[in-house]
Motif scaffolding. Structure first.
Motif, PDB file in Angstrom:
ATOM      1  N   GLU A 113      21.091 -66.171  95.224  1.00  0.00           N
ATOM      2  CA  GLU A 113      20.442 -67.160  94.801  1.00  0.00           C
ATOM      3  C   GLU A 113      19.503 -66.881  93.556  1.00  0.00           C
ATOM      4  O   GLU A 113      19.526 -67.517  92.399  1.00  0.00           O
ATOM      5  CB  GLU A 113      19.587 -68.032  95.736  1.00  0.00           C
ATOM      6  CG  GLU A 113      20.329 -68.674  96.932  1.00  0.00           C
ATOM      7  CD  GLU A 113      19.580 -69.049  97.888  1.00  0.00           C
ATOM      8  OE1 GLU A 113      18.453 -69.069  97.924  1.00  0.00           O
ATOM      9  OE2 GLU A 113      20.263 -69.742  98.962  1.00  0.00           O
ATOM     10  N   GLN A 131      19.828 -64.083  91.741  1.00  0.00           N
ATOM     11  CA  GLN A 131      20.692 -63.688  90.617  1.00  0.00           C
ATOM     12  C   GLN A 131      21.076 -64.993  89.820  1.00  0.00           C
ATOM     13  O   GLN A 131      21.234 -64.831  88.408  1.00  0.00           O
ATOM     14  CB  GLN A 131      21.700 -62.669  90.994  1.00  0.00           C
ATOM     15  CG  GLN A 131      21.307 -61.368  91.604  1.00  0.00           C
ATOM     16  CD  GLN A 131      22.433 -60.767  92.395  1.00  0.00           C
ATOM     17  OE1 GLN A 131      23.396 -61.193  92.591  1.00  0.00           O
ATOM     18  NE2 GLN A 131      21.908 -59.404  92.673  1.00  0.00           N
ATOM     19  N   ALA A 132      21.440 -65.908  90.342  1.00  0.00           N
ATOM     20  CA  ALA A 132      21.931 -67.284  89.722  1.00  0.00           C
ATOM     21  C   ALA A 132      20.930 -67.868  88.963  1.00  0.00           C
ATOM     22  O   ALA A 132      21.019 -68.519  87.848  1.00  0.00           O
ATOM     23  CB  ALA A 132      22.411 -68.232  90.768  1.00  0.00           C
TER      24      ALA A 132
END
Length: 409
Positions: A231, A233-234
């Motif tokens: 989450e 990294q996104a």
């Protein structure tokens, strides 16, 4: 035996800047020297003495004192020795592989914040005041406070030998000191053995009844960490990246704590009952095992090597004998009758012997087999000319031929 003790430094902002500049200077010097070592014709020219003749004066000119300059030379020489050993062992592929050629053909690189070694000429300890005096490129800095447990302080005070490493990790500063602790006398006549089966769902299962250390909570924790990292990294924002840095190695620290607890309990039980410990030799299991893609993450996050290392050094300190045994077919062999068949392993958790009909937990059955193999290995090593009750010579791997006569349950 040699163990390491870590203490945390509490430097002021000015001292932090000096320590950071020192690590940068040392590793920049190592990166300057590394291409020169790479271009040497043979390994003898990459030895410590050869590199010292080549680079000592230049390192001194770069602002390093005598001992730090020597430590940089040793770091580079040791790095090339390690690379040579890894290449020879095939850890980077075969000689004709692209990875092998890439690693062998370029200089070793050092991170700017990589650890730097200090000896007693560059670092002194004031145990009562809990401070250190440490060399930096800005001069000698005294009165740098450190914190650690009372047990760690006693170990450093009484057993510290050799160099200490300055480490910068996650914004904090640490000193890691090597301590020589005398190993306890090994119990040469154990009253029995504890077999330990390592796994993913159950981290460790012993041959004793009820000796199971479930990994459900740790696996649940790992899945949660994977989801949180994905989450963040996104998201990709600066705040998310800061959170990712703060969470770095959190999972590894948690897993290490779990492994410490498990290893301590296993060794304490063996010491209390006067028994030895039998472990599976799982060297190279990641290369041998073929798994589907969803299973690979679980295998590669499985810290069985760390757990084995913890059990080994705790057993050595307690004088508990430890042997490594061949893990082949431990999950398929019946520990009651010795019948070996793939169909014996009905499910991941259930073992049902097709010959004698015994039903047991699969991991507990494997641990019992490991216990028996540990008995034979110990007898073959410590009493090579001894024979069992039936007069058959004890062998280190009698299960290869299916001979398990004289076993005890």
């Amino acid at each position: 035996m040699r163990i390491v003790v870590q203490v945390k430094l509490l430097p002021s902002p000015e001292v932090k800047a000096a320590l950071k500049a020192t690590l940068s200077a040392a590793n920049d010097a190592a990166n300057w020297l590394s291409p020169h070592a790479q271009n040497r014709e043979n390994d003898r020219d990459r030895s410590r003495s050869a590199l010292q003749s080549l680079a000592y004066a230049e390192l001194k000119a770069r602002g390093l004192s005598a001992q730090p300059a020597l430590h940089v030379i040793r770091k580079v020489a040791d790095a090339y020795s390690t690379r040579k050993a890894n290449l020879a062992a095939g850890n980077h592929g075969s000689k004709d592989s692209a990875r092998y050629r890439r690693i062998a053909g370029r200089p070793v690189r050092f991170r700017r914040d990589a650890a730097h070694a200090y000896d007693d000429r560059c670092l002194s300890w004031q145990y009562d005041a809990r401070t250190v005096s440490i060399w930096t490129t800005a001069g000698r800095i005294r009165g740098v406070r450190f914190v650690c447990s009372p047990e760690a302080l006693q170990l450093i005070r009484e057993k510290r030998q050799g160099e200490s490493d300055l480490i910068h990790r996650d914004g904090a500063w640490f000193l890691v000191a090597g301590c020589e602790v005398p190993a306890a006398q090994v119990n040469s006549t154990p009253s029995g053995w504890i077999g330990v089966d390592l796994g993913i769902v159950n981290i460790a299962t012993t041959s004793d009844e009820g000796g199971s250390f479930a990994g459900a909570e740790l696996n649940k924790y790992r899945r949660r960490q994977i989801r949180i990292r994905a989450e963040l990294q996104a998201c990709g924002t600066k705040s998310a990246k800061r959170k990712l840095r703060r969470r770095a190695r959190r999972e590894a620290r948690h897993a290490a704590n779990v492994n410490h607890i498990i290893s301590k309990r296993i060794v304490a039980e063996a010491e209390r009952t006067g028994r030895g410990i039998g472990l599976e030799d799982l060297t190279g299991i990641r290369e041998r095992v073929r798994l589907r893609k969803p299973q690979r993450a679980a295998l590669h996050s499985w810290a069985f090597a760390q757990l084995t290392a913890f059990i080994r050094y705790k057993a050595e300190r307690a004088g508990v004998p430890l042997v490594r045994v061949d893990p082949s077919c431990t999950s398929r062999m019946c520990s009651w009758c010795g019948h070996t068949e793939q169909a014996n392993r009905a499910t991941r958790e259930l073992f049902a012997c097709r010959a004698c009909g015994v039903v047991a937990h699969a991991d507990h059955n494997a641990a019992r087999n490991i216990r028996v193999r540990a008995e034979f290995v110990w007898a073959a090593v410590s009493r090579p000319h001894a024979a069992d009750a039936s007069g058959v010579q004890l062998q280190a791997r009698p299960w290869r031929a299916g001979q398990l006569t004289g076993r005890t349950h």
